[in-house]
Design a protein around this motif. Structure first.
Motif, PDB file in Angstrom:
ATOM      1  N   ALA A 110      34.604  47.909  45.087  1.00  0.00           N
ATOM      2  CA  ALA A 110      35.295  49.225  45.127  1.00  0.00           C
ATOM      3  C   ALA A 110      36.214  49.149  46.233  1.00  0.00           C
ATOM      4  CB  ALA A 110      34.485  50.297  45.037  1.00  0.00           C
ATOM      5  N   ALA A 111      35.897  48.676  47.391  1.00  0.00           N
ATOM      6  CA  ALA A 111      36.558  48.305  48.418  1.00  0.00           C
ATOM      7  C   ALA A 111      37.639  47.370  48.207  1.00  0.00           C
ATOM      8  CB  ALA A 111      35.699  48.212  49.744  1.00  0.00           C
ATOM      9  N   VAL A 112      37.532  46.443  47.718  1.00  0.00           N
ATOM     10  CA  VAL A 112      38.711  45.334  47.581  1.00  0.00           C
ATOM     11  C   VAL A 112      39.623  45.898  46.574  1.00  0.00           C
ATOM     12  CG1 VAL A 112      38.993  43.286  46.764  1.00  0.00           C
ATOM     13  CG2 VAL A 112      37.017  43.313  48.116  1.00  0.00           C
ATOM     14  N   VAL A 113      39.187  46.415  45.439  1.00  0.00           N
ATOM     15  CA  VAL A 113      40.059  46.893  44.325  1.00  0.00           C
ATOM     16  C   VAL A 113      40.816  48.344  45.031  1.00  0.00           C
ATOM     17  CG1 VAL A 113      40.334  48.289  42.218  1.00  0.00           C
ATOM     18  CG2 VAL A 113      38.551  46.159  42.428  1.00  0.00           C
ATOM     19  N   GLY A 114      40.337  49.057  45.681  1.00  0.00           N
ATOM     20  CA  GLY A 114      40.690  50.258  46.323  1.00  0.00           C
ATOM     21  C   GLY A 114      41.972  49.906  47.429  1.00  0.00           C
ATOM     22  N   THR A 115      41.682  48.849  48.178  1.00  0.00           N
ATOM     23  CA  THR A 115      42.758  48.364  49.016  1.00  0.00           C
ATOM     24  C   THR A 115      43.661  47.287  48.530  1.00  0.00           C
ATOM     25  OG1 THR A 115      41.344  46.494  49.962  1.00  0.00           O
ATOM     26  CG2 THR A 115      41.292  48.872  50.923  1.00  0.00           C
ATOM     27  N   GLY A 116      43.752  46.927  47.287  1.00  0.00           N
ATOM     28  CA  GLY A 116      44.340  45.943  46.721  1.00  0.00           C
ATOM     29  C   GLY A 116      44.302  44.388  47.431  1.00  0.00           C
ATOM     30  N   GLY A 117      42.977  44.078  47.803  1.00  0.00           N
ATOM     31  CA  GLY A 117      42.886  42.648  48.256  1.00  0.00           C
ATOM     32  C   GLY A 117      43.617  42.349  49.339  1.00  0.00           C
TER      33      GLY A 117
ATOM     34  N   SER B 165      43.983  39.298  42.310  1.00  0.00           N
ATOM     35  CA  SER B 165      44.355  38.177  41.707  1.00  0.00           C
ATOM     36  C   SER B 165      44.474  38.034  40.220  1.00  0.00           C
ATOM     37  CB  SER B 165      42.944  37.069  41.929  1.00  0.00           C
ATOM     38  OG  SER B 165      43.151  35.952  41.512  1.00  0.00           O
ATOM     39  N   THR B 166      45.227  37.521  39.842  1.00  0.00           N
ATOM     40  CA  THR B 166      45.717  37.279  38.307  1.00  0.00           C
ATOM     41  C   THR B 166      45.191  35.634  37.669  1.00  0.00           C
ATOM     42  OG1 THR B 166      47.764  36.394  38.836  1.00  0.00           O
ATOM     43  CG2 THR B 166      47.359  38.949  38.283  1.00  0.00           C
ATOM     44  N   ALA B 167      44.412  34.733  38.779  1.00  0.00           N
ATOM     45  CA  ALA B 167      44.474  33.228  38.469  1.00  0.00           C
ATOM     46  C   ALA B 167      43.501  33.195  37.333  1.00  0.00           C
ATOM     47  CB  ALA B 167      43.669  32.819  39.570  1.00  0.00           C
ATOM     48  N   LEU B 168      42.464  34.255  37.056  1.00  0.00           N
ATOM     49  CA  LEU B 168      41.536  34.080  36.049  1.00  0.00           C
ATOM     50  C   LEU B 168      42.165  34.205  34.570  1.00  0.00           C
ATOM     51  CD1 LEU B 168      39.158  37.195  35.523  1.00  0.00           C
ATOM     52  CD2 LEU B 168      41.590  37.346  36.392  1.00  0.00           C
ATOM     53  N   VAL B 169      43.413  34.722  34.379  1.00  0.00           N
ATOM     54  CA  VAL B 169      44.217  34.620  33.162  1.00  0.00           C
ATOM     55  C   VAL B 169      45.394  34.034  33.120  1.00  0.00           C
ATOM     56  CG1 VAL B 169      43.316  36.980  32.621  1.00  0.00           C
ATOM     57  CG2 VAL B 169      45.372  36.803  33.875  1.00  0.00           C
ATOM     58  N   THR B 170      45.522  33.129  34.169  1.00  0.00           N
ATOM     59  CA  THR B 170      46.744  32.145  34.306  1.00  0.00           C
ATOM     60  C   THR B 170      46.244  30.651  33.781  1.00  0.00           C
ATOM     61  OG1 THR B 170      47.321  33.221  36.139  1.00  0.00           O
ATOM     62  CG2 THR B 170      48.346  31.073  35.834  1.00  0.00           C
TER      63      THR B 170
ATOM     64  N   TRP C 153      40.426  37.850  49.565  1.00  0.00           N
ATOM     65  CA  TRP C 153      40.873  36.488  50.619  1.00  0.00           C
ATOM     66  C   TRP C 153      42.358  36.257  49.854  1.00  0.00           C
ATOM     67  CZ3 TRP C 153      38.358  34.782  54.760  1.00  0.00           C
ATOM     68  CH2 TRP C 153      37.080  35.003  54.883  1.00  0.00           C
ATOM     69  N   GLY C 154      42.766  36.363  48.709  1.00  0.00           N
ATOM     70  CA  GLY C 154      43.886  35.825  48.091  1.00  0.00           C
ATOM     71  C   GLY C 154      43.424  34.266  47.556  1.00  0.00           C
ATOM     72  N   ASP C 155      44.201  33.959  46.573  1.00  0.00           N
ATOM     73  CA  ASP C 155      43.864  32.568  45.780  1.00  0.00           C
ATOM     74  C   ASP C 155      43.779  31.395  46.792  1.00  0.00           C
ATOM     75  OD1 ASP C 155      43.999  34.183  43.621  1.00  0.00           O
ATOM     76  OD2 ASP C 155      45.793  33.346  42.650  1.00  0.00           O
ATOM     77  N   GLU C 156      44.663  31.252  47.445  1.00  0.00           N
ATOM     78  CA  GLU C 156      44.543  29.688  48.235  1.00  0.00           C
ATOM     79  C   GLU C 156      43.563  29.982  49.404  1.00  0.00           C
ATOM     80  OE1 GLU C 156      48.267  28.632  49.677  1.00  0.00           O
ATOM     81  OE2 GLU C 156      49.181  28.452  47.501  1.00  0.00           O
TER      82      GLU C 156
ATOM     83  N   VAL D  33      39.796  29.784  48.314  1.00  0.00           N
ATOM     84  CA  VAL D  33      39.398  28.370  48.132  1.00  0.00           C
ATOM     85  C   VAL D  33      39.273  27.714  49.588  1.00  0.00           C
ATOM     86  CG1 VAL D  33      39.995  26.205  47.347  1.00  0.00           C
ATOM     87  CG2 VAL D  33      40.726  28.226  45.937  1.00  0.00           C
ATOM     88  N   ALA D  34      39.929  28.060  50.361  1.00  0.00           N
ATOM     89  CA  ALA D  34      39.715  27.495  51.685  1.00  0.00           C
ATOM     90  C   ALA D  34      38.690  28.162  52.319  1.00  0.00           C
ATOM     91  CB  ALA D  34      41.155  27.593  52.538  1.00  0.00           C
ATOM     92  N   ALA D  35      38.284  29.427  52.190  1.00  0.00           N
ATOM     93  CA  ALA D  35      37.258  30.002  52.879  1.00  0.00           C
ATOM     94  C   ALA D  35      35.997  29.379  52.339  1.00  0.00           C
ATOM     95  CB  ALA D  35      37.470  31.496  52.536  1.00  0.00           C
TER      96      ALA D  35
END
Length: 447
Positions: free
Chosen positions: A154-161, A166-171, A237-240, A243-245
């Motif tokens: 909820a916190a991540v979605v509420g703040t927009g990340g 991320s839209t990677a799961l539908v790309t 974290w953001g897509d890239e 992966v790094a984290a």
């Protein structure tokens, strides 16, 4: 019991970062959705046949009913190895997690195997008693671990990340990047244990009604929860950067995310709940293994003493004690061999369990198809033919991907991969031979 075996916080904190780092990166959440669809197709035939299977052996009872007693007992022995492997993997992890938790509060460093031994003893005590007691313990722990992950979502979605959701799961390009095979290998492992609804058949009040309901509900909740939570973790974290984290510190990724979005107090709470999640997982699998042993003993495939039930707790106490002793012995062997609890015990055993459960489900699909074709006891085409067939095709693909990517999971050694995968294969053969000899002895006695 099933949801506790799924260990939501353990998967989000342990398997998801590894899936992001070693699988297909930010698109990894899609692997949970794919596996959930395949398993829901499998569940259609599984639930349709449930009312025709009177035993509490889950996979092996289905295979026995559909493909005969030899394949049935082979599946039973395979199931024992599979569930033992997943339990051992978590026992390796829980020792390290407990030591880290205690040290975070200023406590002393204690070897992981000592903490694991303590947990084995505690699980043994609860396993000895009635399943309702364990159910209450697991229920309380489950609420806590699911609650903290949903709060993070909820916190991540509420703040927009960090960089937008991320839209990677539908790309498409992201879905096929990296190693999709490893992604589904990690994802399918997260569902291990959902079939335990049928294992508790003899202890359910109305199994013909509650087993299908619990199976569908468990799969839908687990699949939805993992897809949502892994997507939120990537978005945090953001897509890239995700992966790094995940590659840099997979064990600490979730806690760092919780601290960042929910604060230090929530991080401490999540660390404690991570340990209880691991504990809930091993307790749940302890019950499943004990009931497999109990069921096999009643079938005369194992010593009759394992089929005893406690006069007051009504639990399979003898099988529970043997299960506790065997877990302790195997952990002792791994410790003396100097195996690392995370990179070897946890990872290797989880891989073995994934391959084992893939084979069990595939055999069950075939058993469902054969049973309904032979008996004609259910004429619904979707439930008895199409869904099991589609589920079987999906499971065959998942099994192929698991086997092909298994060497990568254990460091690249094809020889070691063959040895480890040979253990569940050998267990199936042992079960088949055991049933053949048992029936030969029975015929000889009758003669």
């Amino acid at each position: 019991m099933v949801l506790a075996a799924a260990a939501p916080l353990t998967v989000v904190g342990g398997a998801v970062p590894l899936g992001i780092a070693l699988g297909n990166g930010p698109a990894y959440p899609a692997a949970f959705a794919v596996c959930c669809v395949v398993l829901l197709l499998f569940a259609v035939g599984f639930c349709a046949m449930a009312r025709h299977v009177g035993q509490a052996g889950a996979f092996y009872a289905y295979v026995d009913k559909g493909l005969g007693p030899r394949a049935g007992l082979g599946s039973a022995f395979l199931a024992l190895v599979t569930y033992t492997a997943i339990q051992l993997s978590v026992y390796g992890y829980i020792g390290v997690a407990l030591d880290g938790l205690v040290q975070s509060y200023g406590g002393p460093h204690i070897p992981w195997w000592a903490w694991t031994g303590t947990m084995i003893a505690l699980v043994g005590v609860l396993g000895y008693r009635h399943v309702d007691l364990s159910g209450k313990v697991l229920g309380a722990l489950l609420i806590g671990e699911v609650g903290i992950v949903l709060a993070l979502d909820a916190a991540v979605v509420g703040t927009g990340g960090d960089h937008g959701l991320s839209t990677a799961l539908v790309t498409p390009s992201q879905l096929t990047s990296g190693s999709p095979g490893l992604a589904v290998t990690f994802a399918i492992a997260a569902f291990i244990g959902f079939e335990a609804t049928a294992v508790f058949r003899s202890e359910a009040r109305d199994p013909d009604r509650t087993i299908p309901r619990a199976t569908y509900l468990a799969l839908a909740l687990v699949g939805g929860f993992y897809t949502l939570s892994s997507w939120a973790l990537v978005s945090a974290w953001g897509d890239e950067q995700a992966v790094a984290a995940a590659g840099r510190d997979p064990e600490g990724m979730l806690m760092a995310t919780v601290s960042r979005y929910l604060g230090p107090f929530a991080e401490h709470l999540a660390q404690a709940l991570f340990v209880t999640s691991l504990f809930a997982c091993v307790l749940s699998f302890h019950h499943v293994i004990a009931r497999y042993l109990h069921s096999l003993a009643q079938r005369e495939a194992l010593p009759a003493q394992l089929g005893r039930a406690h006069p007051r707790h009504h639990s399979p106490y003898a099988a529970s004690v043997v299960q506790t002793a065997s877990a302790a012995a195997l952990i002792a062997v791994f410790t003396l061999a100097g195996m690392d609890p995370i990179t070897q015990i946890f990872t290797w055993m989880a891989g073995v369990a994934t391959a084992g459960v893939d084979v069990l489900m595939l055999l069950t699909c075939v058993a469902v198809l054969v049973f309904f074709r032979r008996t004609g006891s259910d004429t619904r085409a979707w439930h008895t033919r199409w869904a099991p067939a589609l589920g079987g095709v999906g499971l065959a693909v998942l099994l192929t991907l698991t086997v092909l990517n298994f060497p990568l999971l254990i460091g690249g050694s094809t020889v070691l991969a063959a040895v480890l995968l040979g253990v569940p294969a050998a267990s199936f053969v042992v079960g088949v031979v055991r049933e053949r000899r048992r029936r030969g002895d029975a015929v000889a006695v009758a003669a």
